[in-house]
Design a protein around this motif. Sequence first.
Motif, PDB file in Angstrom:
ATOM      1  N   THR A 651       2.239 -13.991   2.647  1.00 13.01           N
ATOM      2  CA  THR A 651       2.150 -14.778   3.877  1.00 13.01           C
ATOM      3  C   THR A 651       1.742 -16.218   3.567  1.00 13.01           C
ATOM      4  OG1 THR A 651      -0.183 -14.343   4.314  1.00 13.01           O
ATOM      5  CG2 THR A 651       1.406 -12.673   5.052  1.00 13.01           C
ATOM      6  N   LYS A 652       1.824 -17.050   4.585  1.00 13.12           N
ATOM      7  CA  LYS A 652       1.437 -18.456   4.440  1.00 13.12           C
ATOM      8  C   LYS A 652      -0.026 -18.586   4.060  1.00 13.12           C
ATOM      9  CE  LYS A 652       1.673 -22.885   6.876  1.00 13.12           C
ATOM     10  NZ  LYS A 652       2.023 -23.580   8.151  1.00 13.12           N
ATOM     11  N   GLU A 653      -0.834 -17.643   4.541  1.00 13.25           N
ATOM     12  CA  GLU A 653      -2.271 -17.665   4.258  1.00 13.25           C
ATOM     13  C   GLU A 653      -2.595 -17.104   2.869  1.00 13.25           C
ATOM     14  OE1 GLU A 653      -0.910 -16.318   7.014  1.00 13.25           O
ATOM     15  OE2 GLU A 653      -1.289 -18.062   8.310  1.00 13.25           O
ATOM     16  N   GLY A 654      -1.576 -16.645   2.157  1.00 12.23           N
ATOM     17  CA  GLY A 654      -1.799 -16.116   0.828  1.00 12.23           C
ATOM     18  C   GLY A 654      -2.076 -14.628   0.784  1.00 12.23           C
ATOM     19  N   GLU A 655      -1.938 -13.941   1.921  1.00  7.47           N
ATOM     20  CA  GLU A 655      -2.150 -12.491   1.966  1.00  7.47           C
ATOM     21  C   GLU A 655      -0.958 -11.785   1.330  1.00  7.47           C
ATOM     22  OE1 GLU A 655      -2.549  -8.835   5.227  1.00  7.47           O
ATOM     23  OE2 GLU A 655      -2.198 -10.894   5.888  1.00  7.47           O
ATOM     24  N   ASP A 656      -1.214 -10.751   0.537  1.00  2.42           N
ATOM     25  CA  ASP A 656      -0.173  -9.922  -0.053  1.00  2.42           C
ATOM     26  C   ASP A 656      -0.037  -8.631   0.739  1.00  2.42           C
ATOM     27  OD1 ASP A 656       0.107 -11.826  -1.979  1.00  2.42           O
ATOM     28  OD2 ASP A 656      -0.855 -10.677  -3.580  1.00  2.42           O
ATOM     29  N   ILE A 657       1.182  -8.372   1.268  1.00  8.10           N
ATOM     30  CA  ILE A 657       1.455  -7.123   1.979  1.00  8.10           C
ATOM     31  C   ILE A 657       2.410  -6.316   1.104  1.00  8.10           C
ATOM     32  CG2 ILE A 657       2.306  -6.069   4.100  1.00  8.10           C
ATOM     33  CD1 ILE A 657       1.838  -8.736   5.516  1.00  8.10           C
ATOM     34  N   LEU A 658       1.901  -5.254   0.502  1.00  7.03           N
ATOM     35  CA  LEU A 658       2.697  -4.450  -0.426  1.00  7.03           C
ATOM     36  C   LEU A 658       3.585  -3.488   0.363  1.00  7.03           C
ATOM     37  CD1 LEU A 658       3.125  -3.955  -3.471  1.00  7.03           C
ATOM     38  CD2 LEU A 658       1.369  -2.159  -3.320  1.00  7.03           C
ATOM     39  N   LEU A 659       4.905  -3.592   0.131  1.00  5.34           N
ATOM     40  CA  LEU A 659       5.858  -2.710   0.809  1.00  5.34           C
ATOM     41  C   LEU A 659       6.231  -1.513  -0.059  1.00  5.34           C
ATOM     42  CD1 LEU A 659       8.364  -5.317   2.348  1.00  5.34           C
ATOM     43  CD2 LEU A 659       6.216  -4.461   3.302  1.00  5.34           C
ATOM     44  N   LEU A 660       6.539  -1.763  -1.314  1.00 10.96           N
ATOM     45  CA  LEU A 660       6.906  -0.704  -2.251  1.00 10.96           C
ATOM     46  C   LEU A 660       6.149  -0.890  -3.552  1.00 10.96           C
ATOM     47  CD1 LEU A 660       9.890  -1.317  -0.637  1.00 10.96           C
ATOM     48  CD2 LEU A 660      10.503   0.590  -2.106  1.00 10.96           C
ATOM     49  N   SER A 661       5.772   0.215  -4.152  1.00  8.42           N
ATOM     50  CA  SER A 661       5.104   0.187  -5.446  1.00  8.42           C
ATOM     51  C   SER A 661       5.635   1.330  -6.297  1.00  8.42           C
ATOM     52  CB  SER A 661       3.587   0.323  -5.262  1.00  8.42           C
ATOM     53  OG  SER A 661       2.934   0.345  -6.511  1.00  8.42           O
ATOM     54  N   ASP A 662       6.093   1.005  -7.504  1.00 12.06           N
ATOM     55  CA  ASP A 662       6.646   2.010  -8.419  1.00 12.06           C
ATOM     56  C   ASP A 662       7.704   2.879  -7.739  1.00 12.06           C
ATOM     57  OD1 ASP A 662       5.065   1.182 -10.590  1.00 12.06           O
ATOM     58  OD2 ASP A 662       3.357   2.347  -9.833  1.00 12.06           O
ATOM     59  N   GLY A 663       8.574   2.230  -6.984  1.00 12.40           N
ATOM     60  CA  GLY A 663       9.699   2.924  -6.372  1.00 12.40           C
ATOM     61  C   GLY A 663       9.373   3.739  -5.138  1.00 12.40           C
ATOM     62  N   HIS A 664       8.146   3.609  -4.580  1.00  9.48           N
ATOM     63  CA  HIS A 664       7.758   4.365  -3.393  1.00  9.48           C
ATOM     64  C   HIS A 664       7.324   3.405  -2.287  1.00  9.48           C
ATOM     65  CE1 HIS A 664       7.752   7.629  -6.270  1.00  9.48           C
ATOM     66  NE2 HIS A 664       7.588   8.509  -5.294  1.00  9.48           N
ATOM     67  N   PHE A 665       7.592   3.815  -1.040  1.00  7.81           N
ATOM     68  CA  PHE A 665       7.173   3.018   0.108  1.00  7.81           C
ATOM     69  C   PHE A 665       5.688   3.261   0.367  1.00  7.81           C
ATOM     70  CE2 PHE A 665      11.708   3.219   0.512  1.00  7.81           C
ATOM     71  CZ  PHE A 665      12.061   2.002   1.066  1.00  7.81           C
ATOM     72  N   VAL A 666       4.914   2.163   0.429  1.00  8.79           N
ATOM     73  CA  VAL A 666       3.464   2.291   0.583  1.00  8.79           C
ATOM     74  C   VAL A 666       2.955   1.636   1.871  1.00  8.79           C
ATOM     75  CG1 VAL A 666       3.057   2.462  -1.897  1.00  8.79           C
ATOM     76  CG2 VAL A 666       3.063   0.211  -0.809  1.00  8.79           C
ATOM     77  N   LEU A 667       3.802   0.906   2.577  1.00  8.28           N
ATOM     78  CA  LEU A 667       3.373   0.293   3.829  1.00  8.28           C
ATOM     79  C   LEU A 667       3.120   1.381   4.870  1.00  8.28           C
ATOM     80  CD1 LEU A 667       2.992  -2.421   5.426  1.00  8.28           C
ATOM     81  CD2 LEU A 667       5.384  -2.133   6.161  1.00  8.28           C
ATOM     82  N   GLU A 668       2.001   1.309   5.554  1.00  7.87           N
ATOM     83  CA  GLU A 668       1.658   2.307   6.564  1.00  7.87           C
ATOM     84  C   GLU A 668       2.758   2.377   7.622  1.00  7.87           C
ATOM     85  OE1 GLU A 668      -1.922   3.400   9.755  1.00  7.87           O
ATOM     86  OE2 GLU A 668      -2.131   1.670   8.392  1.00  7.87           O
ATOM     87  N   GLY A 669       3.200   3.588   7.901  1.00 13.82           N
ATOM     88  CA  GLY A 669       4.267   3.800   8.873  1.00 13.82           C
ATOM     89  C   GLY A 669       5.627   4.004   8.248  1.00 13.82           C
ATOM     90  N   THR A 670       5.714   3.831   6.910  1.00 11.80           N
ATOM     91  CA  THR A 670       6.995   4.024   6.220  1.00 11.80           C
ATOM     92  C   THR A 670       6.961   5.207   5.251  1.00 11.80           C
ATOM     93  OG1 THR A 670       6.436   2.547   4.374  1.00 11.80           O
ATOM     94  CG2 THR A 670       7.438   1.533   6.327  1.00 11.80           C
ATOM     95  N   GLU A 671       5.841   5.919   5.235  1.00 10.08           N
ATOM     96  CA  GLU A 671       5.665   6.993   4.241  1.00 10.08           C
ATOM     97  C   GLU A 671       6.707   8.104   4.369  1.00 10.08           C
ATOM     98  OE1 GLU A 671       1.588   5.284   5.298  1.00 10.08           O
ATOM     99  OE2 GLU A 671       3.361   5.998   6.381  1.00 10.08           O
ATOM    100  N   ILE A 672       7.262   8.261   5.557  1.00 12.58           N
ATOM    101  CA  ILE A 672       8.259   9.321   5.762  1.00 12.58           C
ATOM    102  C   ILE A 672       9.463   9.138   4.830  1.00 12.58           C
ATOM    103  CG2 ILE A 672       9.484   8.111   7.626  1.00 12.58           C
ATOM    104  CD1 ILE A 672       9.906  10.820   8.969  1.00 12.58           C
ATOM    105  N   LEU A 673       9.707   7.895   4.413  1.00 10.53           N
ATOM    106  CA  LEU A 673      10.832   7.623   3.519  1.00 10.53           C
ATOM    107  C   LEU A 673      10.620   8.227   2.132  1.00 10.53           C
ATOM    108  CD1 LEU A 673      11.510   3.888   4.466  1.00 10.53           C
ATOM    109  CD2 LEU A 673      12.796   5.902   5.214  1.00 10.53           C
ATOM    110  N   ASN A 674       9.385   8.579   1.812  1.00 11.77           N
ATOM    111  CA  ASN A 674       9.094   9.175   0.507  1.00 11.77           C
ATOM    112  C   ASN A 674       9.332  10.682   0.474  1.00 11.77           C
ATOM    113  OD1 ASN A 674       8.221   6.674  -0.553  1.00 11.77           O
ATOM    114  ND2 ASN A 674       6.190   6.958   0.349  1.00 11.77           N
ATOM    115  N   GLU A 675       9.527  11.310   1.646  1.00 17.08           N
ATOM    116  CA  GLU A 675       9.697  12.762   1.687  1.00 17.08           C
ATOM    117  C   GLU A 675      10.857  13.243   0.819  1.00 17.08           C
ATOM    118  OE1 GLU A 675       7.690  15.067   3.019  1.00 17.08           O
ATOM    119  OE2 GLU A 675       6.330  13.369   3.369  1.00 17.08           O
ATOM    120  N   PRO A 676      12.044  12.624   0.902  1.00 16.45           N
ATOM    121  CA  PRO A 676      13.124  13.070   0.012  1.00 16.45           C
ATOM    122  C   PRO A 676      12.768  12.905  -1.461  1.00 16.45           C
ATOM    123  CG  PRO A 676      14.003  11.746   1.804  1.00 16.45           C
ATOM    124  CD  PRO A 676      12.518  11.608   1.873  1.00 16.45           C
TER     125      PRO A 676
END
Length: 682
Positions: A651-676
């Motif tokens: 972000t402009k304020e320098g905040e890091d929002i991690l979406l994926l880490s090591d090939g997995h979705f880690v953002l809250e609300g996206t975890e269902i994508l890891n089920e497969p």
Amino acid sequence: MIEERYELVTERIREIKSERLTEEEYRDYFWKMSDFVGMIDELRNLIRSGAYQMLPLSELEAWNQRLYADILPENYEKSYANPSYAAGRLGKDYGQILSFLYTELRGAIVYAFEKNTEYLDILFELLVQIYHQFEEEEHPELTHIKETVYWYASDYCDVFAADRVKEQVDEEESFAADLIETSELSDIRYLYYFGEYISENERKTAEHLNSLSEDVIQKMADVYTEGYRTGFVNTGKDLSGKSTVNIRYNLGFERVVKKAIENFRKMGLEPVIYRSSVSVITKRQHIRTGFYGAVPNKQYEYDHKDDQGLFLDKQYVERKLEVMKTAFEQYKEKAARHAGPACIEMFGEKPFSPVQKDETVKLTEKQAELSLLYDSRSGQLTNAYIPGDERSFTIIAYPVPEIGDRYEEIFDEIIKINTLDAKTYERVQQTLIDALDKGEYVHILGGNGNRTDLKVRLFKLKNPSKETIFENCVADVNIPAGEVFTSPVLEGTNGVLHVSKVYLNELQYQDLEITFSNGMIADYNCGNFERELENKAYIRENILHRHPTLPLGEFAIGTNTTAYVAAKKYEIEEKMPILIAEKMGPHFAVGDTCYSWSEDNKVYNPDGKEIVAKDNSVSVLRKEDVSKAYFHCHTDITIPYEELKSITVVTKEGEDILLLSDGHFVLEGTEILNEPLKNMQR
């Protein structure tokens, strides 16, 4: 007159076999050409009498093999269609041009099936003209032969190029549509009535579709046509004023296409189904657009992709553009009512990496510039008569039997992937978009040997409550569901994109690496060939399409982990088409943006927010000089999840929002994508 010309020219060509009027070194070539024309004449008579359609399957297969045998891989090394062989037998200069002549005459196969005697006359008369030059001189001047080829292309541009415009918009040009609608599709003999090469892929595809229930076929057609209709709705375009849709597909899929035609007619659209071009006058390199059968030999297609280099000059380009404009003007009412393409793509063939040959025709630097000029101006012409902001498209893909022994299983899995619940993806992807909309840029890092380190600058929102940067793609024009995408800001987009292996436009790339500076390609390389110059030339021709550079036209995050797991399960990752592969990880498109020619149309996500990141500093040049805004290419390159270390929104304020880490979705609300993915690990 056309029939009389045909009888005269075929009789003259038959006489070649009994003559000794050329130097001995050229006789074998012309005798083979005479044999080829004799075979086409025999075929034409069978088709015109109706006898061909009465042949049993075994004889139709035999005819198909006979027609295409000379260019099949097992025979190609000793075929005059092979520029290397032709050059070895005839000398490099004669070999190039006579190999081209043979390749051009092979178009006679499909013209015979279409009963287009005028086109046969034109081709056969070209052969006779060149043969006579070898009769009159022991070693005719190369410039004289090239002049003959030049005037062939120039004089008959007003036939081939004009007809090409007509068949794109005129539903009365209905050769393929009539075959599909009138044939008994349970009898696969119909495949051999198109004139295309039929391989095991086409036969087994048709047989497999015949084994599926009517409900499954209807479901497949519905997903395809509904995606097309939804594309108009989501982009605010009016479908009611349109009357034709262009159906593009690979032979074998007729049962679905027939249902799709019924669906489109309910929308008020008649099918336009034209053949992928077979003439150097209308082809665009080795790229196939339209309906087609199997590619008999991809090396053959690649060897002849630049044959227009034999005659391409500014005068020819201007003439072809004038012919195109005149044809569009003649059919402007039909063109204005054309709704755009609906494509069914096939995938699963063995990846192809071509052999580079010194004997092939290559464009000079000036010709390459002229080719780009033609692409730009022809694109502008097409857009003037079939406005981009009034048309849409859809694409869906299915596997061919060559994909492996578990073809039927894979096919069923792809049906599942193509019909995933769009609402679930819409909700999860909106969570990703909400985070991305906060970003100044996105940082993508590769892992497990992947060298990607790229910062993608994002559009700055003025009104976040009503605007958004990313489109929420839920299976309309691009089926299946599973991505969020945007047009990046070029300035400030820097770094390296790397992927270990990728398959783009039917060509394989190994260890592909592209460097971006302010959103433009600054450097590139791959590991296909031993010499770096060959690697760079390969990328320049087939990814950059001879442009000195291209912008990063799209950044997207694929969310379809179901497709990713299926690819892993069946070990078909490298065979997945870009349409599905782009949903299996972050991807980056070089060339035009996703919104090219329709940037000014208002587009909204399901949440009601307007997508405002549709332009970049290159595409916006259309307002001053449209020729500088578009490149007429858009190539997606995907990093698979297993080669991904992280995707982070900064972000402009320098905040890091991690979406994926090591090939997995880690953002809250996206975890269902890891089920497969969990299923894959068990």
